[in-house]
Design a protein around this motif. Structure first.
Motif: not given
Length: 842
Positions: A637, A640-641, A616, A656, A612, A649, A652-653, A647, A644
């Motif tokens: 982006s 990245r969703t 990033d 993004y 990760y 998260h 965070e998702a 994990q 996430s």
């Protein structure tokens, strides 16, 4: 009205009634009439019909007058007002009395192109070819004959006549635009709307067609005969498939039945002097029909019928030659036409004495039309021969336009029936040329010693178009650019082939290839894109062009396509090379995107927490690149969703997904906006905020349909089905899972099929049918083992939850038996089993 009746939606009701009538969505749409997509959206409750459309549905379904008003309210509101319409059975009504609905039309899943004119004089030939193809021992029929004899038109007529005997109907594949036998299987896949996932197309086509009953019409095979073994292998692997081929030469493979297509019957002038008798002759009837089309006042008279009959005889009854001659009736009387043929035929029969007479006569007809052109028009016709599969006015002006007015020259060529026109969905005019005329044009081009010059212009124009498309694909004109690139795909193939030649410009090819990787991905042509990019990289390496920005961008694109194909090892190697070259050349897009993709591969390959950090790092470089990398920031982006989610998260998702939405709103790209809505829906669904999730998915669908995002539409339907399942709407959820599965199957997305099987297993377990759920989950594991790609974390959680529930309810022994039954299923068997469940429940 009981509770189940009150909960049924109009879409569910319509789907049940259509199935009760044994109609496909295409067939019902043809009867209404409306678009196929309209019926699909109505059944998914994604669209409410207008009052006019509801009235047409009522008429088509023979809804009785006394409940028709209730039906229209039901259709418009989505839920029934009372039980009268819910309890009404269309199938029951259609089975009694004189009000029975007409038999289903012949149209099935695939559509044969509509013929522009009636087929004249081919009744006996059509019946004979149809009977041959329908014989149980015949799998392949090749219609053989000279150019212009009407092989394509006859094939269309045969397919239209007998397609109702085959469950999936008939599919037409035009091979004339191809210039390489390696493109035959991709052309078939494209006609079948089969997504090229990067694996063997032969295997993918065999998987797709193994359970289908259909006719595959392969048109103009003579220039790609080295692909004949591929057709033989496809027939061997698909027992219910029949192939109808048109070609100037046999395919020479086992099981082929050659069918010689004769010219139209010729009039016998000595024994048929009567005008009415001559007018009934097929060749004469064709001439008269085409002459009337261009000159409405034209008619047969006693003083011209003899000349018309003689014209048909002089042209050997070849339909193309007869039609070309008939279009000149605007300029010449039949007697004058006959006189010109007398003067031109000896001059234009330039072939060898042992060449078939029909070939010499067809060239005479084309050459005669060519001789009617002025010098500028002749130059244009010759130069237009370099186009593969058509062109636009802009392309004609760029490639051919240094000698005068392209518009007037094209208009004249259209008037002379040497060029045809068609209109795109955007209203743009495209021009095409019959293949035999195109061959004639290329001969003239070589005679003028202009072939190298015009081919270079053609290639440079289309490679530059590809480079220009990169920006267009990233913004509000994305849909139009996708359609343009699709229309010119064969021109692009010819341009890439030129760039790889000794006379070509490989650096221009690299720029074009790097610009098109996203097109190849979204268009379902991963394998072809990878091949072009790999050949360009090899050619550039030989030319010493490895330390250039185009080379780095091409490495990046090749790596991304390898990643989408599941070839992580190759992808990682290319990403690492692109990363290093991007850093060396100070190209932040190549450098940052390559690093981001390296991190993505590491995440999906369980590369540890550091993965990760790599993701990033790549994203940061793209952000710092500024305006040139805005689209790449949006894409990463949204990617990245998904990472996430791995994990867990969700906050965070959400960030993004929102960031990706902001980028794509700024760019105005429909695909990106729709995809962002889908990912926002995913976040809401995983938070169990089902109302918001449904709203996001339903907003995404029309945007993705506008963008023709064939891979994303079924994914959104699958996601929406999970929401409906969680809300307790089992029938609607099952319908959407089944629809999504079918769409994934059509484009060859095996992971999408697997996810829909998991969804249908969830429905089965929720309906207290644990054995069916266990069978489906067993099939999922078997298919995943073949695919060798892991499930996303959210799907894995759904799988695990339903596996545990089914195992608990069945007991270990019954669970194991059902699970192993599923593991023994093939992909086709698993899909068929899922469809049986859906049909039974629906």
């Amino acid at each position: 009205m009981d509770r189940m009746d009150s909960e049924i939606t109009f879409g569910q009701w319509l789907r049940r009634q259509r199935r009760a009538l044994d109609l496909t969505q295409v067939e019902l749409a043809a009867r209404v009439p409306c678009a196929k997509g309209t019926i699909r959206r109505l059944e998914a409750d994604d669209l409410r019909p207008s009052k006019l459309l509801a009235e047409r549905l009522a008429e088509t379904l023979l809804i009785p007058e006394q409940i028709r008003a209730n039906f229209i309210l039901f259709a418009r509101n989505g839920t029934p007002g009372d039980s009268s319409i819910v309890s009404f059975s269309v199938a029951a009504g259609a089975g009694s009395g004189s009000s029975a609905m007409p038999p289903p039309p012949t149209t099935r899943r695939y559509l044969i192109p509509a013929a522009p004119n009636p087929l004249i004089g081919r009744l006996h030939t059509t019946n004979a070819a149809s009977e041959l193809l329908l014989r149980p021992d015949v799998r392949l029929v090749t219609l053989i004959g000279p150019p212009g004899v009407g092989k394509t038109r006859l094939a269309l007529q045969v397919a239209q006549q007998i397609q109702s005997r085959f469950r999936e109907g008939a599919c037409f594949v035009a091979l004339a635009p191809l210039h390489n036998a390696e493109h035959v299987l991709p052309a078939i896949a494209q006609a079948l709307e089969l997504l090229d996932s990067g694996r063997s197309l032969a295997a993918a086509l065999a998987d797709r067609l193994r359970g289908e009953e259909m006719i595959l019409v392969l048109d103009n095979f003579e220039h790609v005969t080295s692909a004949a073994p591929d057709i033989a292998a496809l027939l061997t692997a698909t027992p219910a498939l029949k192939v109808l081929c048109t070609s100037r030469v046999p395919l020479r493979i086992l099981g082929e039945h050659e069918f010689i297509v004769p010219p139209l019957a010729l009039p016998e002038l000595a024994s048929q002097p009567v005008t009415a008798t001559l007018a009934a002759n097929p060749a004469v009837a064709l001439f008269v029909a085409r002459a009337c089309a261009v000159q409405p006042g034209f008619e047969i008279r006693d003083d011209n019928i003899q000349q018309i009959a003689e014209i048909c005889r002089r042209l050997d009854g070849l339909p193309l030659a007869v039609e070309l001659a008939a279009t000149r009736i605007k300029l010449f009387s039949p007697a004058a036409l006959l006189a010109r043929l007398d003067r031109r035929l000896p001059f234009l029969t330039g072939g060898t004495r042992d060449a078939p007479a029909r070939q010499r006569t067809l060239e005479a007809a084309i050459g005669w039309s060519y001789d009617l052109l002025n010098e500028l028009e002749k130059i244009y016709l010759a130069r237009l021969g370099v186009f593969w599969g058509g062109w636009t006015l802009e392309a004609a002006e760029a490639v051919c336009g240094d000698t005068g007015d392209a518009i007037n020259s094209l208009v004249s060529l259209v008037d002379h029936s040497l060029v045809q026109t068609s209109h795109t969905e955007q209203g743009e005019v495209r021009f095409t040329m019959l293949e035999t005329i195109r061959e004639f044009a290329l001969i003239r081009l070589h005679e003028r010693a202009e072939a190298p010059l015009i081919q270079t212009r053609h290639a440079r124009y289309f490679l530059s178009l590809a480079i220009e498309s990169e920006h267009g694909l990233q913004g509000p004109e994305q849909v139009a650019w996708m359609q343009r690139l699709n229309a010119d795909h064969n021109n692009l193939r010819a341009a890439f082939a030129w760039s790889l030649s000794s006379q070509g410009d490989v650096e221009l090819g690299l720029q074009a290839g790097a610009a098109l990787w996203w097109f190849w991905w979204t268009n379902g042509q991963v394998g072809e894109g990878r091949q072009w990019l790999q050949e360009l990289l090899q050619r550039a390496t030989a030319a010493g062009l490895t330390v250039t920005t185009p080379y780095g961008r091409t490495l990046l694109g090749a790596g991304i396509l390898a990643f989408f194909a599941g070839d992580f090892e190759v992808a990682m190697s290319q990403f690492e090379q692109a990363r290093d070259l991007g850093a060396q050349l100070n190209d932040p897009i190549t450098h940052g995107y390559a690093i981001f993709m390296i991190g993505t591969v590491l995440v999906l390959s369980n590369g540890g927490d550091n993965a990760y950090a790599v993701v990033d790092q790549g994203a940061l470089i793209l952000h710092q690149a500024g305006a040139p990398a805005v689209w790449h920031v949006g894409v990463t982006s949204l990617a990245r969703t998904l990472l996430s989610f791995q994990q867990g998260h969700l906050d965070e998702a959400q960030q993004y997904a929102d960031a990706g939405m902001a980028v794509f709103r700024q760019l105005g790209q429909p695909y990106g906006i729709g995809l962002a809505f889908n990912y926002q829906g995913d976040v809401a669904r995983l938070r169990e905020d089902y109302g918001v999730a449904a709203e996001r998915y339903q907003t995404a669908l029309p945007l993705l349909r506008q963008a023709n995002a064939r891979s994303e539409i079924p994914a959104v339907l699958h996601n929406l089905a999970h929401v409906l399942l969680a809300q307790g709407h089992l029938f609607r959820a099952e319908a959407l899972f089944a629809e999504a599965l079918e769409l994934h199957r059509e484009i060859g997305n095996r992971m999408g099929v697997i996810e829909c099987l998991i969804g249908l297993a969830s429905v089965a377990v929720t309906q207290d049918q644990p054995r069916r759920g266990a069978i489906l989950l067993g099939a999922v594991d078997s298919l995943l083992a073949l695919l060798n790609v892991p499930l996303f974390a959210a799907e894995q959680a759904v799988y695990q939850r339903n596996a545990e529930a089914a195992s608990h309810r069945l007991g270990l022994q019954a669970w194991e038996e059902a699970y192993q039954a599923g593991r023994a299923m093939t992909l086709v068997e698993a899909i068929n089993f899922a469809n049986i469940i859906s049909e039974t429940q629906g």
